[in-house]
Design an enzyme around this catalytic site. Structure first.
Site, short mmCIF file in Angstrom:
data_model
loop_
_atom_site.label_atom_id
_atom_site.label_comp_id
_atom_site.label_asym_id
_atom_site.label_seq_id
_atom_site.Cartn_x
_atom_site.Cartn_y
_atom_site.Cartn_z
N SER A 56 0.84 -1.20 0.00
CA SER A 56 0.00 0.00 0.00
C SER A 56 0.87 1.24 0.00
O SER A 56 1.98 1.24 0.54
CB SER A 56 -0.85 -0.02 1.27
OG SER A 56 -1.41 1.25 1.52
N TYR A 65 -1.62 -0.65 10.97
CA TYR A 65 -1.97 -1.32 9.71
C TYR A 65 -0.85 -1.12 8.69
O TYR A 65 -0.37 -2.08 8.07
CB TYR A 65 -3.29 -0.77 9.16
CG TYR A 65 -3.42 -0.93 7.67
CD1 TYR A 65 -3.61 -2.19 7.11
CD2 TYR A 65 -3.29 0.17 6.81
CE1 TYR A 65 -3.69 -2.34 5.73
CE2 TYR A 65 -3.37 0.02 5.44
CZ TYR A 65 -3.56 -1.24 4.90
OH TYR A 65 -3.62 -1.38 3.55
N LYS A 90 2.03 -3.73 6.70
CA LYS A 90 2.36 -3.80 5.26
C LYS A 90 3.86 -3.61 5.07
O LYS A 90 4.51 -4.33 4.32
CB LYS A 90 1.61 -2.71 4.48
CG LYS A 90 0.14 -2.97 4.30
CD LYS A 90 -0.14 -4.14 3.35
CE LYS A 90 -1.62 -4.37 3.12
NZ LYS A 90 -1.92 -5.66 2.51
N1 UFG Z 1 -12.08 12.16 3.23
C1 UFG Z 1 -13.03 13.11 3.53
N2 UFG Z 1 -14.21 12.68 4.03
C2 UFG Z 1 -14.51 11.37 4.26
C3 UFG Z 1 -13.52 10.41 3.95
C4 UFG Z 1 -12.32 10.84 3.46
O1 UFG Z 1 -12.81 14.31 3.34
O2 UFG Z 1 -15.60 11.06 4.71
C5 UFG Z 1 -10.81 12.61 2.64
C6 UFG Z 1 -9.58 12.22 3.45
O3 UFG Z 1 -9.31 13.22 4.38
C7 UFG Z 1 -8.54 12.11 2.34
C8 UFG Z 1 -9.32 11.60 1.14
O4 UFG Z 1 -10.67 11.90 1.40
O5 UFG Z 1 -8.02 13.37 2.02
C9 UFG Z 1 -9.20 10.10 0.93
O6 UFG Z 1 -9.54 9.44 2.13
P1 UFG Z 1 -9.79 7.84 2.17
O7 UFG Z 1 -10.19 7.49 3.57
O8 UFG Z 1 -10.71 7.45 1.08
O9 UFG Z 1 -8.39 7.25 1.79
P2 UFG Z 1 -6.98 7.44 2.54
O10 UFG Z 1 -6.07 8.05 1.54
O11 UFG Z 1 -7.09 8.10 3.84
O12 UFG Z 1 -6.68 5.93 2.87
C10 UFG Z 1 -6.20 5.08 1.90
C11 UFG Z 1 -6.55 3.62 2.21
C12 UFG Z 1 -5.88 3.15 3.46
C13 UFG Z 1 -4.42 3.47 3.41
C14 UFG Z 1 -4.23 4.95 3.16
C15 UFG Z 1 -2.82 5.41 3.10
O13 UFG Z 1 -7.94 3.48 2.35
O14 UFG Z 1 -6.03 1.75 3.56
O15 UFG Z 1 -4.82 5.25 1.90
O16 UFG Z 1 -2.20 4.97 1.94
F1 UFG Z 1 -3.83 3.17 4.60
#
Ligand code: UFG
Length: 337
Positions: A125, A148, A152
């Protein structure tokens, strides 16, 4: 006909990988403990492919069971996707995460070696880059920022050490960026249990009326519009990346990491705009505080995968949200429909 074992093959990414393998003529064996997925996904995969994948409901922590799987199929390559993946849960239960994710990989490598199977593709990841500076390159120093992510990262080290111990090993570490979307048929897609943490499933469920509104987690980042930027990748492009990695195992001995991303960043606001275009109506949203642990930007430098795997993404953000919306609409209750 190559036989490929897919661990975690009933999950969101696993089901799309299993379908791509079947379509490419592989025999497919799936092992999954169904802790976060439904066997219905595999039934639909078989329907779409017009061919069955073999299925064993089993945890990878069951080494005896795993041995039986290897004894009953002529497996020549493993695509290892099984694992726990919720950042929040991993903070609450780090030991559980280490036990399951590392235990599974250790058992898998042991049994593979016992049966003379040395080709492995591992789902890593972008989270292994932690709070580094985006765009991320494979040679960057790793530093996952939560349990988590650390599982990885540690699995990556485990596989590197294993590969260094014997020249027969060929291991691909695929660092996924943000997989979204669904198969264009609308038959397979992401089926999160409970309230989704990830942006696109939450936006889609909100469009479907399951939540009141989307909270944008902060709009004061140093990005194009202040909201978080990510490298979203269509899950079908991601699945194709696994097939490309299988090809690269023929030419790359040892262990090598590849970023699977588009190289293009999209902000939360851009994702919501695209989703509103796909859905054809406004999706209620408001700005809230930053989410602890989030970084401003996580985008891939995808050059290595482009050059060495001959792989690139083909689907746009509009394709991703359009396909995700089709899946959401045709399966409002996910696979339980
Ligand atoms: N976000 C919002 N509102 C929400 C959910 C997310 O504004 O309700 C924003 C987050 O702050 C971020 C973006 O949308 O800026 C993406 O968020 P996600 O939760 O969809 O994805 P992440 O990048 O945080 O997480 C992903 C994977 C994880 C991994 C992480 C780091 O889902 O498993 O990338 O690589 F750990």
């Amino acid at each position: 006909m190559p036989t490929t074992l897919v661990t975690g093959g009933t999950g969101y990414i696993g089901s799309h990988v299993a379908l791509a393998l079947l379509e490419a003529g592989h025999e497919v064996v799936v092992v999954d403990d169904l802790s976060n997925s439904s066997p219905e996904s595999l039934r639909r995969v078989s329907q779409l492919a017009g061919r069955e994948a073999a299925f064993h409901e089993m945890s990878l922590l069951d080494r005896v069971g795993l041995t039986k799987v290897f004894a009953s199929h002529e497996i020549d390559t493993v695509i290892h996707l099984a694992g726990l993946k919720a950042v929040g849960d991993s903070v609450a239960d780090p030991l559980g995460y280490y036990e399951v994710n590392l235990g599974a990989s250790m058992n898998l490598v042991r049994v593979m070696a016992e049966y003379g199977v040395f080709r492995l593709v591992f789902s890593s990841s972008a989270t292994v880059y932690g709070e580094g500076i985006s765009p991320f390159v494979e040679t960057d120093v790793l530093g996952a920022a939560n349990p988590y992510g650390r599982t990885k990262e540690i699995q990556e080290y485990l596989f590197r050490d294993v590969a260094a111990s014997g020249s027969q090993w060929r291991i691909a570490l695929l660092r996924y960026f943000n997989p979204v979307g669904a198969h264009a048929s609308g038959r397979i897609g992401e089926d999160p249990i409970g309230k989704p943490n990830n942006l696109v499933p939450f936006v889609m469920q909100t469009a479907a009326g399951l939540h009141e509104q989307v909270t944008i987690h902060g709009d004061d980042y140093a990005t194009i519009d202040g909201t978080g930027v990510r490298d979203y990748i269509h899950v079908v492009d991601l699945a194709a990346g696994h097939l490309a990695a299988l090809g690269a195992l023929d030419t790359h001995a040892g262990c090598r990491a590849w970023n699977l991303g588009s190289g293009v960043g999209s902000s939360v606001k851009q994702v919501i705009d695209a989703a509103e275009r796909a859905v054809g109506q406004p999706i209620p949203h408001h700005v809230g505080p930053r989410r602890p642990g989030d970084i401003a930007e996580a985008v891939a430098n995808a050059s290595r995968a482009n050059d060495e795997l001959g792989w690139t993404t083909h689907r746009t953000l509009d394709d991703m949200v359009t396909d995700h919306w089709r899946w959401q609409q045709s399966n409002p209750q996910g696979y339980t429909d």
